[in-house]
Design an enzyme around this catalytic site. Structure first.
Site, PDB file in Angstrom:
ATOM      1  N   LYS A   1      -3.720  -0.213  14.046  1.00  0.00           N
ATOM      2  CA  LYS A   1      -4.614   0.824  13.292  1.00  0.00           C
ATOM      3  C   LYS A   1      -5.898   0.375  13.853  1.00  0.00           C
ATOM      4  O   LYS A   1      -6.419  -0.747  13.218  1.00  0.00           O
ATOM      5  CB  LYS A   1      -4.295   0.732  12.058  1.00  0.00           C
ATOM      6  CG  LYS A   1      -5.217   1.876  11.086  1.00  0.00           C
ATOM      7  CD  LYS A   1      -5.000   1.811   9.540  1.00  0.00           C
ATOM      8  CE  LYS A   1      -6.099   2.515   8.947  1.00  0.00           C
ATOM      9  NZ  LYS A   1      -5.584   2.866   7.549  1.00  0.00           N
TER      10      LYS A   1
ATOM     11  N   ASP B   1      -2.841  14.085   7.330  1.00  0.00           N
ATOM     12  CA  ASP B   1      -2.263  12.925   6.866  1.00  0.00           C
ATOM     13  C   ASP B   1      -1.257  12.933   5.858  1.00  0.00           C
ATOM     14  O   ASP B   1      -1.412  12.954   4.667  1.00  0.00           O
ATOM     15  CB  ASP B   1      -3.574  12.251   5.869  1.00  0.00           C
ATOM     16  CG  ASP B   1      -3.109  10.814   5.571  1.00  0.00           C
ATOM     17  OD1 ASP B   1      -1.892  10.416   5.994  1.00  0.00           O
ATOM     18  OD2 ASP B   1      -3.647  10.033   4.758  1.00  0.00           O
TER      19      ASP B   1
ATOM     20  N   GLU C   1     -10.250   4.386   9.199  1.00  0.00           N
ATOM     21  CA  GLU C   1     -10.669   3.804   7.897  1.00  0.00           C
ATOM     22  C   GLU C   1     -11.268   2.548   7.663  1.00  0.00           C
ATOM     23  O   GLU C   1     -10.592   1.766   6.897  1.00  0.00           O
ATOM     24  CB  GLU C   1      -9.560   4.129   7.035  1.00  0.00           C
ATOM     25  CG  GLU C   1      -9.111   5.681   7.296  1.00  0.00           C
ATOM     26  CD  GLU C   1      -7.582   5.926   6.266  1.00  0.00           C
ATOM     27  OE1 GLU C   1      -6.732   4.865   6.126  1.00  0.00           O
ATOM     28  OE2 GLU C   1      -7.473   7.020   5.846  1.00  0.00           O
TER      29      GLU C   1
ATOM     30  N   GLU D   1       3.765   9.142  -0.813  1.00  0.00           N
ATOM     31  CA  GLU D   1       2.298   8.886  -1.207  1.00  0.00           C
ATOM     32  C   GLU D   1       1.680  10.317  -1.564  1.00  0.00           C
ATOM     33  O   GLU D   1       1.089  10.271  -2.541  1.00  0.00           O
ATOM     34  CB  GLU D   1       1.605   8.566   0.049  1.00  0.00           C
ATOM     35  CG  GLU D   1       0.044   8.436  -0.273  1.00  0.00           C
ATOM     36  CD  GLU D   1      -0.799   8.223   1.058  1.00  0.00           C
ATOM     37  OE1 GLU D   1      -0.353   7.908   2.140  1.00  0.00           O
ATOM     38  OE2 GLU D   1      -2.180   8.119   0.783  1.00  0.00           O
TER      39      GLU D   1
ATOM     40  N   TRP E   1     -13.217  13.228   2.244  1.00  0.00           N
ATOM     41  CA  TRP E   1     -12.125  12.654   1.411  1.00  0.00           C
ATOM     42  C   TRP E   1     -12.064  13.442   0.165  1.00  0.00           C
ATOM     43  O   TRP E   1     -11.349  12.933  -0.991  1.00  0.00           O
ATOM     44  CB  TRP E   1     -12.528  11.179   1.097  1.00  0.00           C
ATOM     45  CG  TRP E   1     -11.983  10.145   2.028  1.00  0.00           C
ATOM     46  CD1 TRP E   1     -11.297  10.508   3.111  1.00  0.00           C
ATOM     47  CD2 TRP E   1     -12.239   8.809   2.183  1.00  0.00           C
ATOM     48  NE1 TRP E   1     -10.927   9.540   4.068  1.00  0.00           N
ATOM     49  CE2 TRP E   1     -11.592   8.274   3.416  1.00  0.00           C
ATOM     50  CE3 TRP E   1     -12.868   7.805   1.540  1.00  0.00           C
ATOM     51  CZ2 TRP E   1     -11.578   6.944   3.833  1.00  0.00           C
ATOM     52  CZ3 TRP E   1     -12.987   6.439   1.746  1.00  0.00           C
ATOM     53  CH2 TRP E   1     -12.221   6.161   2.957  1.00  0.00           C
TER      54      TRP E   1
ATOM     55  N   GLU F   1       0.954  -1.032   0.142  1.00  0.00           N
ATOM     56  CA  GLU F   1      -0.057  -0.023  -0.068  1.00  0.00           C
ATOM     57  C   GLU F   1       0.989   1.356   0.085  1.00  0.00           C
ATOM     58  O   GLU F   1       1.966   1.375   0.734  1.00  0.00           O
ATOM     59  CB  GLU F   1      -0.991  -0.035   1.287  1.00  0.00           C
ATOM     60  CG  GLU F   1      -1.971   1.097   1.143  1.00  0.00           C
ATOM     61  CD  GLU F   1      -3.165   0.751   1.995  1.00  0.00           C
ATOM     62  OE1 GLU F   1      -3.435  -0.340   2.595  1.00  0.00           O
ATOM     63  OE2 GLU F   1      -3.954   1.707   2.373  1.00  0.00           O
ATOM     64  N   ARG F   2       0.538   2.101  -0.977  1.00  0.00           N
ATOM     65  CA  ARG F   2       1.462   3.478  -1.206  1.00  0.00           C
ATOM     66  C   ARG F   2       2.900   3.037  -1.251  1.00  0.00           C
ATOM     67  O   ARG F   2       3.726   3.716  -1.000  1.00  0.00           O
ATOM     68  CB  ARG F   2       1.244   4.288   0.120  1.00  0.00           C
ATOM     69  CG  ARG F   2      -0.141   4.496   0.459  1.00  0.00           C
ATOM     70  CD  ARG F   2      -1.008   5.072  -0.741  1.00  0.00           C
ATOM     71  NE  ARG F   2      -2.394   5.177  -0.148  1.00  0.00           N
ATOM     72  CZ  ARG F   2      -3.465   5.459  -0.957  1.00  0.00           C
ATOM     73  NH1 ARG F   2      -3.444   5.696  -2.260  1.00  0.00           N
ATOM     74  NH2 ARG F   2      -4.668   5.734  -0.486  1.00  0.00           N
TER      75      ARG F   2
ATOM     76  N   ARG G   1      -1.861   3.527  17.165  1.00  0.00           N
ATOM     77  CA  ARG G   1      -1.951   4.656  16.373  1.00  0.00           C
ATOM     78  C   ARG G   1      -3.081   5.530  16.651  1.00  0.00           C
ATOM     79  O   ARG G   1      -4.072   5.096  16.800  1.00  0.00           O
ATOM     80  CB  ARG G   1      -1.952   4.173  14.878  1.00  0.00           C
ATOM     81  CG  ARG G   1      -0.827   3.604  14.324  1.00  0.00           C
ATOM     82  CD  ARG G   1      -0.794   3.105  12.854  1.00  0.00           C
ATOM     83  NE  ARG G   1      -0.457   3.799  11.842  1.00  0.00           N
ATOM     84  CZ  ARG G   1      -1.341   4.279  10.639  1.00  0.00           C
ATOM     85  NH1 ARG G   1      -2.355   3.984  10.591  1.00  0.00           N
ATOM     86  NH2 ARG G   1      -0.539   5.132   9.862  1.00  0.00           N
TER      87      ARG G   1
ATOM     88  N   ARG H   1     -11.620  17.428  10.697  1.00  0.00           N
ATOM     89  CA  ARG H   1     -10.674  16.172  10.641  1.00  0.00           C
ATOM     90  C   ARG H   1      -9.483  16.573  11.331  1.00  0.00           C
ATOM     91  O   ARG H   1      -8.942  15.878  12.097  1.00  0.00           O
ATOM     92  CB  ARG H   1     -10.364  15.878   9.219  1.00  0.00           C
ATOM     93  CG  ARG H   1      -9.345  14.680   9.207  1.00  0.00           C
ATOM     94  CD  ARG H   1      -9.260  14.068   7.637  1.00  0.00           C
ATOM     95  NE  ARG H   1      -8.233  13.360   7.991  1.00  0.00           N
ATOM     96  CZ  ARG H   1      -7.889  12.437   6.597  1.00  0.00           C
ATOM     97  NH1 ARG H   1      -8.445  12.728   5.393  1.00  0.00           N
ATOM     98  NH2 ARG H   1      -6.841  11.779   6.691  1.00  0.00           N
TER      99      ARG H   1
HETATM  100  C1  GCV Z   1      -2.361   2.236   5.416  1.00  0.00           C
HETATM  101  C2  GCV Z   1      -3.713   7.292   4.400  1.00  0.00           C
HETATM  102  C3  GCV Z   1      -3.501   6.299   3.321  1.00  0.00           C
HETATM  103  C4  GCV Z   1      -3.820   5.123   3.447  1.00  0.00           C
HETATM  104  C5  GCV Z   1      -3.136   4.532   4.908  1.00  0.00           C
HETATM  105  C6  GCV Z   1      -3.474   5.408   5.901  1.00  0.00           C
HETATM  106  C7  GCV Z   1      -2.978   4.953   7.212  1.00  0.00           C
HETATM  107  O1  GCV Z   1      -4.963   7.242   4.594  1.00  0.00           O
HETATM  108  O2  GCV Z   1      -3.870   6.946   2.176  1.00  0.00           O
HETATM  109  O3  GCV Z   1      -3.384   4.325   2.409  1.00  0.00           O
HETATM  110  O4  GCV Z   1      -3.262   3.198   5.185  1.00  0.00           O
HETATM  111  O5  GCV Z   1      -3.057   6.682   5.519  1.00  0.00           O
HETATM  112  O6  GCV Z   1      -2.021   5.733   7.728  1.00  0.00           O
HETATM  113  O7  GCV Z   1      -3.499   4.353   7.894  1.00  0.00           O
END
Ligand code: GCV
Length: 674
Positions: free
Chosen positions: A264, A341, A268, A369, A520, A144-145, A301, A312
């Site tokens: 986490k 973020d 999300e 990212e 978003w 991811e990313r 986290r 936010r």
């Molecule tokens: C791992 C952002 C990113 C997500 C990431 C999230 C996080 O939203 O776009 O890809 O998820 O941060 O840090 O949990």
């Protein structure tokens, strides 16, 4: 005969060059391994053996003695001293094997960067005790990313087949002091805790151990339900607590020095204690109790936000400050540098300094990212230093983020910092050769946050490219201005989150997806209208400023004292607002975007001048990425200025470069990126 000889010589030279392909795989560890140094140690051990071997093959100075000393002399196990004289005899002392290894890498770095001039009198102790990379790697090999290929971890081949890159990864990290790695994505698959996966993790832990690196895992809060069919994952349920205890026991049987969990939760879409009406502290403590007997920790986290909630930028603070003091002593709350973020520029998260009874660890993002993926050259040490040097004022002036997290202001035993890794299975590890500098900078700052970006860039360039000052000086300047440049062409003056939907590459300030979460969408953040631009977070708006201590909150609350680089983060600024330089806000916005474009073009010139000082392979690679960056900068400038102009209704100042794109065409761009 002569001709044949010549051909043979040419052939062997080209083989030599081939075997030394400059593909970036050697990172900053490029010293020739042809030395034959005399190295001795007063103790034996796996890490000491590595230190001895590194020095024997690379150290070109006088004999080196490695001394393991008592903890009373060097209480921090990672600390070391280097004394003596590089021409007559060198002593490296530490109270642990790891400390000796760090000392060895430090000495070699001094050699390779030309910092040795005889007498040595060095004493180093890390700023943070835990210096951890977070890999957002999924079990299917995707990241991811991640912008440098697939995951380094070949789960399907483990535990039988072991890639040589695991050891190279460990060595690179050890050389810059990184001592922990979270192997899997925080959006965690529960499967990571299955026994067969833990057997694989054990193999990696075994490879990393001699390099002083502990393994940690991200865990899914619903694991007891998903893996073993428990009826609930409620952290106060006795069977759930026992499940985590059993799991911890299993892990430590396999990996006695396992570091702990990263979580986490309720963020999300991830499960968490709030699903059962429990708090983050109650969730974290259940896991912490399970790990405690073995010395493990929980990194919980604080990246939480909810679409129906307040601004936010305020939400993590609102959720976590009431829990201050309720976490077990083996829990540390991991907080992203900014309140939103990992945006190109953010103010620091107000949680830093506000949580006085709970240790906090900064989370930085090494992977880009929101900063052009692995296409843009952006040296992040500058951003991280701005963050670490930010004054929270929580215990009066000078209570910087660095000091409130490293144990100076609050006497925490647990001090840590995390960086979301930018590594993948690309030959050059990070996609862009200059992205390696960010991995390097994260490690160096985690070790010593007092280092300046210039010192780090200087070291990295000498280690990675050359010590020729005709290269080091201009390229260092380029690196040092690269973050500010990127902010200029992407989101100057405090703009944030105006990225394209989901993949976060390229501009889409107009993005409107029917039914999407408002937080978003870019319009939530930029709030452009006919009067001006920006999110009013002052006392007349969301009042996010009140989360900061005085006098910072008052400074931020006033548009005339708020730092201009954060102006529209905190204020809705009229288009005709007068800036400090006398320009209107609209004009300044235009000039900033334009300056960003011009600066990237200047980077191209700086780099092209290095053609004869850099090997062709890396030169061409960086050159072509700079072309992309240059085109992207124009794309950003045109998209944002043409779009915001529909609100400002003002001309783009006539002395800046004219737009070369049509807004309507830019709106049609749809990149299919992950
Ligand atoms: C791992 C952002 C990113 C997500 C990431 C999230 C996080 O939203 O776009 O890809 O998820 O941060 O840090 O949990």
């Amino acid at each position: 005969m002569k001709l044949i000889k010549l051909a043979l010589v040419t052939l062997s030279i080209s083989f030599a060059l081939l075997s030394r392909a400059e593909d970036g795989s050697r990172l900053w560890l490029r010293a020739d391994a042809d030395a034959q140094a005399q190295v001795s140690a007063n103790k034996k051990g796996e890490s000491i053996a590595i230190a001895v071997q590194e020095l024997q093959t690379q150290w070109k100075g006088a004999p080196v003695q490695l001394n393991m000393v008592g903890k009373t002399r060097l209480p921090n196990p990672d600390a070391f001293t280097i004394t003596g004289d590089s021409r007559n005899g060198v002593n490296i002392s530490a109270s642990s094997e790891k400390g000796l290894l760090y000392g060895a890498y430090h000495l070699l770095r001094m050699q390779e960067t030309g910092q040795l001039n005889g007498e040595l009198n060095i004493a180093e102790s890390p700023s943070y005790n835990l210096r951890i990379l977070n890999h957002w790697d999924n079990l299917d090999g995707s990241i991811e990313r991640g912008y440098a290929g697939q995951s380094l971890w070949r789960w399907e081949q483990l535990p039988e087949t072991v890639s040589p890159r695991y050891r190279e990864y460990a060595r690179a990290n050890a050389s810059i002091g990184i001592n922990g790695t979270v192997l899997n994505n925080v959006n965690a698959s529960p499967q990571i805790l299955k026994t067969e996966m833990l057997e694989k993790v054990k193999v990696l832990a075994g490879i990393f151990r001699p390099y002083g690196i502990k393994v940690y895992l991200s865990v899914n809060f619903s694991s007891p339900v998903i893996l073993d069919g428990l009826k609930t994952a409620d952290p106060l349920d006795k069977t759930v607590q026992q499940w985590w205890k059993n799991k911890a026991a299993e892990i430590y049987r396999l990996i006695p020095d396992f570091g702990g969990f990263l979580v986490k939760a309720n963020s999300e879409g991830q499960p968490g204690p709030q699903d059962f009406g429990r708090t983050h502290a109650e969730g974290a403590n259940t896991l912490a109790d399970a790990l405690k007997p073995y010395g493990g920790i929980v990194m919980w986290r604080a990246f939480v936000y909810n679409p129906s909630g307040d601004d936010r930028a305020k939400q993590a603070y609102l959720e976590f400050t009431p829990l201050d003091g309720q976490f077990r002593d083996n829990v540390i709350v991991q907080v992203k540098n900014g309140p939103i973020d990992f945006q190109p520029r953010e103010p620091f998260n107000a949680l830093f300094g506000a949580m006085k009874k709970t240790p906090l660890m900064p989370e930085l993002q090494v992977t880009q990212e929101y900063l052009g993926f692995s296409n843009h050259l952006v040296f992040l040490a500058s951003m991280w230093k701005e963050f670490l040097n930010s004054d929270t004022y929580c215990k009066g002036e000078g209570s910087t983020v660095a000091k409130v997290t490293d144990g100076t202001v609050f006497p925490n035993k647990l001090t840590a910092i995390a960086g979301v890794a930018n590594t993948g299975d690309n030959t050059n590890w990070c996609g862009h050769h200059f992205a390696q500098a960010n991995w390097y900078a994260f490690g160096r700052l985690a070790w010593k946050h007092q280092l300046t970006p210039a010192e780090i860039a200087d070291e990295w360039l000498r280690l990675t490219f050359s010590s020729d000052i005709a290269l080091v000086n201009p390229v260092k300047e380029m690196m040092l201005s690269s973050w500010e440049t990127t902010v200029s062409y992407m989101m100057p003056l405090g703009l944030h989150h105006i990225f394209a939907w989901s993949h976060h590459y390229g501009p889409e300030p107009w993005c409107a997806i029917p039914g999407a979460r408002p937080d978003w969408l870019p319009s939530y953040y930029h709030q452009a209208d006919n009067t001006g631009l920006g999110f009013n977070r002052t006392t007349t708006g969301s009042n996010a400023v009140s989360q900061y201590e005085s006098p910072l909150r008052e400074i931020l609350n006033n548009p005339n004292t708020c730092p201009e680089n954060l102006l529209v983060w905190f204020h809705h600024i009229p288009w005709n607002h007068t800036m400090k330089n006398g320009r209107s806000f609209w004009e300044e916005l235009c000039y900033r975007y334009d300056a960003g474009v011009q600066q990237v073009r200047a980077f191209q010139k700086i780099w092209d001048r290095q053609e004869n000082r850099v090997d062709a392979e890396r030169f061409c690679h960086v050159q072509s990425r700079l072309k992309i960056q240059s085109k992207d900068a124009v794309w950003w400038k045109d998209a944002c200025l043409l779009y915001f102009q529909t609100f400002s209704k003002r001309p783009v100042p006539y002395d800046i470069e004219r737009p070369v794109n049509e807004l309507e065409e830019l709106k049609m761009i749809k990149l299919h990126l992950k």
